[in-house]
Design a protein around this motif. Structure first.
Motif, mmCIF file in Angstrom:
data_model
loop_
_atom_site.group_PDB
_atom_site.id
_atom_site.type_symbol
_atom_site.label_atom_id
_atom_site.label_comp_id
_atom_site.label_asym_id
_atom_site.label_seq_id
_atom_site.Cartn_x
_atom_site.Cartn_y
_atom_site.Cartn_z
ATOM 1 N N ASN A 280 0.940 -1.196 -0.029
ATOM 2 C CA ASN A 280 0.078 -0.039 -0.077
ATOM 3 C C ASN A 280 0.878 1.350 -0.008
ATOM 4 O OD1 ASN A 280 -2.281 -1.727 0.053
ATOM 5 N ND2 ASN A 280 -2.723 -1.161 2.073
ATOM 6 N N ASN A 284 1.100 3.892 -3.417
ATOM 7 C CA ASN A 284 0.956 5.409 -3.232
ATOM 8 C C ASN A 284 2.028 6.191 -3.639
ATOM 9 O OD1 ASN A 284 -1.589 5.076 -1.993
ATOM 10 N ND2 ASN A 284 -0.807 5.455 0.203
ATOM 11 N N GLU A 287 2.071 6.237 -7.362
ATOM 12 C CA GLU A 287 0.985 7.001 -7.949
ATOM 13 C C GLU A 287 1.405 8.342 -7.858
ATOM 14 O OE1 GLU A 287 -3.077 4.549 -7.713
ATOM 15 O OE2 GLU A 287 -2.119 5.325 -5.951
ATOM 16 N N LYS A 333 -7.505 11.238 -4.830
ATOM 17 C CA LYS A 333 -7.437 10.542 -5.996
ATOM 18 C C LYS A 333 -8.764 10.383 -6.473
ATOM 19 C CE LYS A 333 -3.431 8.168 -4.370
ATOM 20 N NZ LYS A 333 -2.667 7.049 -3.938
ATOM 21 N N GLY A 340 -6.108 2.468 1.679
ATOM 22 C CA GLY A 340 -4.804 1.982 1.849
ATOM 23 C C GLY A 340 -3.968 2.178 3.075
HETATM 24 MG MG LIG Z 1 -3.469 4.102 -1.741
#
Ligand SMILES: [Mg+2]
Ligand SMILES: Nc1ncnc2c1ncn2[C@@H]1O[C@H](COP(=O)(O)OP(=O)(O)OP(=O)(O)O)[C@@H](O)[C@H]1O
Length: 374
Positions: A280, A284, A287, A333, A340
């Motif tokens: 997780n 992140n 991303e 997001k 997460g």
């Molecule tokens: Mg996440």
């Protein structure tokens, strides 16, 4: 010549007097007897009254100590709303709420029964009884705000358990075909070696499948109670599996990944859950970084803690977001669920570990995760 006095015969009168005296003596003796009896009766009655008084004062002492030690507010009012009795809890309620609000609460429930009264964000439960002689009411009041909150939480937990069971069933149904899709896509990718556009498509399939898999895992972990099976593992073992799994995503963004894990470092944790933590956090980071960005993983082991850090050259996390980072459903997001990090937090807490975050809010983020060394 002087007249000789006439001799009067008074014997009759004397006899009457004697009789009267005898009757008087007899009556007085009787009276005396009665007096003794009455006095004895009076003494008995006095003793009885004293005894009753003693019992009464014992009872009232007992009653006031029961009232004083009660955790409930107890109060009684007469027909004119005058307070007749109040215990210390009633005093503190009056102090907290003010006399006007307190009396309003009593007045609005002047009927025998049980009532819940909402006041200033608190809930009071009133049990009301009649006070016949005074034409008034006796109230027993409890602040049940906390109990209500717990009840709400219990109901929410029950729903979550149900949701968890449902999610587990759905996840089970989804995961099997997903596994097959991923396997076939990987086989296809191997067969299509050399075919650039074909390989790109199969990679997208694998990537999509892995994202769905990760979402399902998060939902399952969020709804299920965490059961730990902690073991000592090399930190590298935990991280390597995850990095391999996420390598497709990193390749797509040309991310420079730097693995600084010390091969000797160990963590004591539930292997699968710990992998989910790394997954997780690194997900992140992937991303957050721009194309060609950087992600670095370091490990540490000192004294009674060991763990790892994940640093990325991404967008950073603003101060306001940092404050609510571990609360479920907080996301910036468009396609995020915001679960997460809430799951990461849940897993780390279950291990009695700790997590902290450092970011300048614009160009980097560093997560530090530590587990106690058992
Ligand atoms: Mg996440
Ligand atoms: N490395 C990071 N860099 C920048 N922002 C981050 C980073 N990690 C977390 N965040 C911020 O924290 C928010 C919460 O993250 P979390 O992982 O809980 O949920 P999410 O990623 O939005 O959704 P998902 O449930 O799919 O993980 C993110 O939406 C993002 O704003």
């Amino acid at each position: 010549m002087a007249e000789k006095p006439e001799k009067v015969d008074k014997s009759g009168e004397m006899e009457m007097l004697a009789q009267a005296f005898a009757a008087f003596s007899e009556a007085s003796a009787k009276l005396e007897e009665k007096y003794v009896i009455i006095e004895e009766e009076a003494k008995k009655l006095r003793e009885e009254v004293e005894d009753k008084n003693l019992q009464l004062s014992k009872l009232s002492g007992l009653l006031s100590s029961v009232l004083d030690n009660s955790n409930s507010c107890v109060t009684a009012i007469d027909g004119q709303d005058n307070i007749l009795v109040k215990n210390p809890v009633a005093d503190s309620f009056i102090q907290e709420l003010g006399m006007d609000l307190f009396m309003d609460m009593l007045r609005s429930h002047e009927k025998p029964g049980v009532y819940d009264h909402e006041l200033d964000g608190r809930t009071f439960r009133l049990s009301v009884g009649l006070l016949d002689e005074q034409k008034g009411f006796v109230f027993v009041i409890n602040d049940i705000t906390h109990m209500k909150k717990l009840e709400g939480e219990r109901q929410r937990d029950e729903k979550l358990v149900l949701m968890g069971e449902m999610a587990a069933n759905i996840a089970h149904e989804i995961r099997n075909p997903l596994g097959s899709i991923e396997l076939f896509a990987s086989l296809l990718e191997r067969d299509l070696k050399g075919d650039e556009s074909g390989t790109k498509l199969t990679r997208s399939i694998v990537k999509g499948v892995r994202t769905i898999n990760s979402i399902i895992s998060n939902i399952l972990l969020f709804t299920k109670e965490i059961k730990l099976e902690p073991i000592r593992r090399h930190t590298a073992d935990v991280v390597d599996d995850v990095i391999l799994y996420l390598s497709h995503l990193m390749k797509d963004k040309n991310i420079k990944f730097i693995n600084n894990i010390d091969e000797d470092h160990m963590v004591c944790c539930d292997f699968e859950l710990c992998k989910q933590v790394v997954m997780n956090i690194v997900h992140n980071a992937i991303e957050a970084v721009p194309d060609g960005g950087k992600i670095i993983i370091d490990s540490f082991q000192s004294g009674d803690v060991s763990g790892f850090t994940v640093t990325d050259s991404g967008t950073g996390i603003s101060e306001s977001m940092r404050k609510k980072l571990f609360i479920p459903f907080q996301t910036t997001k468009a396609k995020g669920t915001g679960l997460g990090l809430a799951i990461v937090y849940k897993i780390i807490k279950a291990h009695n570990g700790a997590i902290s975050v450092d970011s300048d809010g614009t160009s980097y983020t560093k997560f530090t995760v530590e587990f106690p060394v058992k």
